[in-house]
Design a protein around this motif. Structure first.
Motif, PDB file in Angstrom:
ATOM      1  N   TRP A   6     -25.195  55.691 -14.934  1.00 59.53           N
ATOM      2  CA  TRP A   6     -25.922  54.420 -14.921  1.00 59.53           C
ATOM      3  C   TRP A   6     -26.274  54.028 -16.355  1.00 59.53           C
ATOM      4  N   GLY A   7     -25.798  52.861 -16.780  1.00 54.85           N
ATOM      5  CA  GLY A   7     -26.000  52.398 -18.153  1.00 54.85           C
ATOM      6  C   GLY A   7     -24.744  52.459 -18.990  1.00 54.85           C
ATOM      7  N   GLU A  18     -33.417  48.643 -11.630  1.00 57.26           N
ATOM      8  CA  GLU A  18     -34.364  48.741 -12.727  1.00 57.26           C
ATOM      9  C   GLU A  18     -35.789  48.407 -12.299  1.00 57.26           C
ATOM     10  N   LEU A  48     -31.237  55.359 -22.892  1.00 57.13           N
ATOM     11  CA  LEU A  48     -29.840  55.199 -22.490  1.00 57.13           C
ATOM     12  C   LEU A  48     -29.194  56.568 -22.283  1.00 57.13           C
ATOM     13  N   THR A  73     -27.993  43.661 -18.918  1.00 55.37           N
ATOM     14  CA  THR A  73     -29.105  43.418 -18.000  1.00 55.37           C
ATOM     15  C   THR A  73     -30.083  44.581 -18.028  1.00 55.37           C
ATOM     16  N   LEU A  74     -29.560  45.794 -18.104  1.00 57.94           N
ATOM     17  CA  LEU A  74     -30.412  46.983 -18.161  1.00 57.94           C
ATOM     18  C   LEU A  74     -31.352  46.922 -19.360  1.00 57.94           C
ATOM     19  N   ARG A 115     -36.967  51.597 -10.819  1.00 57.19           N
ATOM     20  CA  ARG A 115     -37.248  52.549 -11.905  1.00 57.19           C
ATOM     21  C   ARG A 115     -38.581  52.219 -12.570  1.00 57.19           C
ATOM     22  N   GLU A 131     -23.315  46.824 -16.916  1.00 57.60           N
ATOM     23  CA  GLU A 131     -24.719  46.559 -16.616  1.00 57.60           C
ATOM     24  C   GLU A 131     -25.625  46.738 -17.832  1.00 57.60           C
ATOM     25  N   ILE A 132     -25.079  47.203 -18.962  1.00 55.85           N
ATOM     26  CA  ILE A 132     -25.893  47.545 -20.127  1.00 55.85           C
ATOM     27  C   ILE A 132     -26.774  46.379 -20.586  1.00 55.85           C
ATOM     28  N   CYS A 171     -34.110  44.397 -18.833  1.00 58.78           N
ATOM     29  CA  CYS A 171     -35.119  44.889 -17.896  1.00 58.78           C
ATOM     30  C   CYS A 171     -36.026  45.917 -18.563  1.00 58.78           C
ATOM     31  N   ARG A 172     -35.451  46.820 -19.320  1.00 60.53           N
ATOM     32  CA  ARG A 172     -36.252  47.912 -19.877  1.00 60.53           C
ATOM     33  C   ARG A 172     -37.162  47.465 -21.012  1.00 60.53           C
ATOM     34  N   THR A 208     -28.304  45.764 -10.639  1.00 63.38           N
ATOM     35  CA  THR A 208     -29.018  46.296 -11.793  1.00 63.38           C
ATOM     36  C   THR A 208     -30.481  45.895 -11.763  1.00 63.38           C
TER      37      THR A 208
END
Length: 355
Positions: A177-178, A231, A162, A185-186, A234, A182-183, A189-190, A227
């Motif tokens: 970003w983050g 991601e 993060l 969903t981020l 990424r 969007e945190i 995804c991660r 997002t």
């Protein structure tokens, strides 16, 4: 417990005493305030003596959560909204899912035992569509992508990468970003891209008690799609530059992830107190550059005092605990009599190792 707030004084009057009543007791409650003007901080300190107050360093819900994660001293971090929509009595379910082997416990309103008093047909349909996109892109089996009641082991924070809380505000006045909404969903995804074990926990969403919701159905749905796309790109870049992580395992509610990354068939998540059974699942290693051996930093005794208790494997421990994001599982070599190293789980304090 990480509780991001901005002008939530009336809700905290009800929410924080309810959190304090949870048994077994919550280790600490951190209220992260985003420049409230309604006495949120004073209310929190009055209704819950001992609450920790953290002021976020930039703007946005993501930055508030990151500030809370960085300040926390517990082994498990619980993301908890201040508007009264989340039921604190469900906390033991999330903790139990983690103790039984998951790395990330994801609340779900749409699995058996879950529900919502606050969702419309339009939002439910949109969430189903976003679930389909996420599951297609990341190979997951989420049933409720857009829900912010989650919990995870603090030691996976470095892998989540993060934005650092001590960075200055974004130069153009926007957000890194983050740092924004969007945190949630981020994070979903991660943890999937990293190959962590994910267990869904049934949860019932209630209506906001006081104040107006910040939810904007179409704008936020577009943000979630953006997002997911960002991601996925990424994760693809990391796949090309590193040893691929194992596929994420999303266990249905009540079926904990087992040692090999499979799903145990027997239901076990309930509203009872967290289990003290040892964790049997080995976490996948963080991604690393292709061809590079897994880094195993040296073990360093941790400095902060910690009362005696049990670690993730159910062993009696005492001594020291690291702050949120400062401890994680690693491997140490032990001779098994054949001259070959045997993998033994240990915990160490993070130094400057890149994640």
């Amino acid at each position: 417990m990480i509780v991001p707030t901005r002008n939530e004084a009336r809700n905290l009057e009800v929410v924080l005493p309810a959190v304090a009543a949870v048994r077994p007791a919550v280790h600490e409650v951190i209220v992260v305030d985003g420049n409230s003007k309604d006495g949120t901080i004073e209310t929190a300190q009055r209704v819950l003596p001992g609450v920790r107050i953290v002021r976020q360093t930039r703007k946005g819900k993501g930055n508030a959560m990151a500030c809370g994660f960085a300040a926390a001293t517990g082994d498990v971090l619980v993301m908890f909204d201040a508007d009264g929509s989340a039921d604190p009595q469900e906390i033991p379910r999330f903790v139990q899912a983690l103790v039984e082997g998951a790395d990330f416990a994801k609340g779900s309103r749409f699995t058996k035992g879950g529900g919502s008093d606050d969702i419309t047909l339009l939002r439910k349909s949109g969430n189903a569509g976003l679930n389909l996109v996420a599951n297609t892109l990341f190979g997951t089996r989420y049933t409720d992508l857009c829900y912010g009641y989650n919990a995870f082991w603090a030691d996976i924070l470095p892998v989540l990468d993060l934005p650092a809380v001590d960075m200055p505000p974004h130069p153009d006045g926007g957000m890194y970003w983050g740092d924004g909404f969007e945190i949630e969903t981020l994070l979903n995804c991660r943890v999937a891209a990293a190959g962590f074990g994910i267990s869904e926990v049934p949860s019932v969403e209630r209506e906001r008690m006081f104040g107006e919701t910040n939810l904007r159905t179409f704008a936020d749905g577009t943000r979630v799609l953006r997002t997911l796309a960002a991601e996925r790109r990424r994760a693809s870049r990391e796949d090309q530059a590193s040893t691929p992580a194992p596929a994420a395992v999303v266990a249905p509610a009540g079926h904990p992830v087992n040692r090999t990354g499979g799903i145990n068939p027997a239901p076990s998540v309930s509203g009872s107190s967290p289990s003290t059974a040892p964790v049997e699942r080995s976490r996948p290693a963080p991604r690393r550059p292709a061809g590079e051996a897994p880094a195993v930093p040296p073990y360093r005794p941790q400095q902060a005092p910690q009362p005696a208790g049990r670690d993730r494997r159910g062993q009696e421990v005492g001594g020291a605990a690291a702050g949120a994001g400062s401890a994680r599982a690693a491997t140490a070599s032990a001779q098994d009599g054949t001259g070959r190293p045997e993998q033994v789980g240990v915990r160490y304090a993070w130094g400057e190792e890149a994640s």
